[in-house]
Design a protein around this motif. Sequence first.
Motif, mmCIF file in Angstrom:
data_model
loop_
_atom_site.group_PDB
_atom_site.id
_atom_site.type_symbol
_atom_site.label_atom_id
_atom_site.label_comp_id
_atom_site.label_asym_id
_atom_site.label_seq_id
_atom_site.Cartn_x
_atom_site.Cartn_y
_atom_site.Cartn_z
ATOM 1 N N GLU A 12 92.436 56.548 53.924
ATOM 2 C CA GLU A 12 91.253 56.894 54.727
ATOM 3 C C GLU A 12 90.515 55.593 55.029
ATOM 4 O O GLU A 12 90.301 54.795 54.126
ATOM 5 C CB GLU A 12 90.392 57.856 53.900
ATOM 6 C CG GLU A 12 88.983 58.058 54.375
ATOM 7 C CD GLU A 12 88.899 58.788 55.701
ATOM 8 O OE1 GLU A 12 88.597 58.126 56.725
ATOM 9 O OE2 GLU A 12 89.169 60.014 55.719
ATOM 10 N N ASP A 13 90.151 55.372 56.301
ATOM 11 C CA ASP A 13 89.495 54.104 56.629
ATOM 12 C C ASP A 13 87.971 54.179 56.580
ATOM 13 O O ASP A 13 87.302 53.148 56.645
ATOM 14 C CB ASP A 13 89.962 53.590 58.001
ATOM 15 C CG ASP A 13 89.658 54.554 59.117
ATOM 16 O OD1 ASP A 13 89.626 55.777 58.851
ATOM 17 O OD2 ASP A 13 89.445 54.099 60.256
ATOM 18 N N GLU A 14 87.390 55.372 56.473
ATOM 19 C CA GLU A 14 85.928 55.463 56.352
ATOM 20 C C GLU A 14 85.564 55.401 54.872
ATOM 21 O O GLU A 14 85.901 56.313 54.104
ATOM 22 C CB GLU A 14 85.417 56.764 56.964
ATOM 23 C CG GLU A 14 85.486 56.767 58.492
ATOM 24 C CD GLU A 14 85.309 58.170 59.054
ATOM 25 O OE1 GLU A 14 84.217 58.737 58.855
ATOM 26 O OE2 GLU A 14 86.254 58.688 59.660
ATOM 27 N N ASP A 56 94.129 60.702 56.134
ATOM 28 C CA ASP A 56 93.372 60.760 57.379
ATOM 29 C C ASP A 56 94.348 60.528 58.541
ATOM 30 O O ASP A 56 95.404 59.916 58.348
ATOM 31 C CB ASP A 56 92.310 59.642 57.332
ATOM 32 C CG ASP A 56 91.416 59.628 58.557
ATOM 33 O OD1 ASP A 56 91.248 60.682 59.206
ATOM 34 O OD2 ASP A 56 90.884 58.537 58.852
ATOM 35 N N GLY A 58 93.303 59.327 61.903
ATOM 36 C CA GLY A 58 92.915 58.159 62.710
ATOM 37 C C GLY A 58 92.741 56.938 61.829
ATOM 38 O O GLY A 58 91.731 56.770 61.159
HETATM 39 CA CA CA Z 1 89.666 57.580 60.380
#
Ligand code: CA
Length: 230
Positions: A12-14, A56, A58
């Motif tokens: 997950e990038d957030e 995730d 995106g």
């Molecule tokens: Ca994302």
Amino acid sequence: MSKLIPVAIVIEDEPDIRRLIKVTLELENFMVFEASSVSRGLIESRSRQPEVVLLDLGLPDGSGMDFIRDIRSWSDVPIIVVSARTHEDDKIAALNLGADDYLTKPFSPGELMARVRAQLRRRSMTSNKGETTFRFGRIDVDLTARVVKRDDEILHLTPIEYRLLAFLLTHQNTVLTHRQILLGVWGPNDIENHHYVRIYMGTLRKKLEDDPVQPIHVITETGVGYRFIA
Ligand code: CA
């Protein structure tokens, strides 16, 4: 589960969401490793041998779909997609590629853990192949004897209904797309015949559910497919 402490990977990038998932899993005694890209996620998955992956879609270096495609060529680890994308096409594509479940953001920690536990339960059930008898509601199923009973009375199922029930029982708690069900029950020649699934789910519900209009076992996942809950 072979390990004492189950391992989870969160891709997950957030940072806030990654942290929320990590904390939730750690409260349930998981060992959690984090990744914020597809490539890092694949490296972590190879080295950590996780029991579950939270993914995730995106991500900065690609789509979670790329991750699923890659990992499914060498691993059957349960993958739960956690995404803000609510479009049904995305869910269907991810599930058809080999994801096991799909959670839409925002989600509650309780729901996240319920989905994770369901995957681990299913995994330990399918890995322990002795499991051929099932009980849910008023129904008993013995897959070895090919017998289905309701309140101890033999319940007559057509061969297709029986195959469909057996498929649902061996894929419990997991979202199944129409395509996956058609492939598993009817085979590749009927892959476009989505109405088969709808019709036979209807007849199964009439035979298995106390209230076929408000089913509690054969659950519709709107626009995507079905989920069986014992
Ligand atoms: Ca994302």
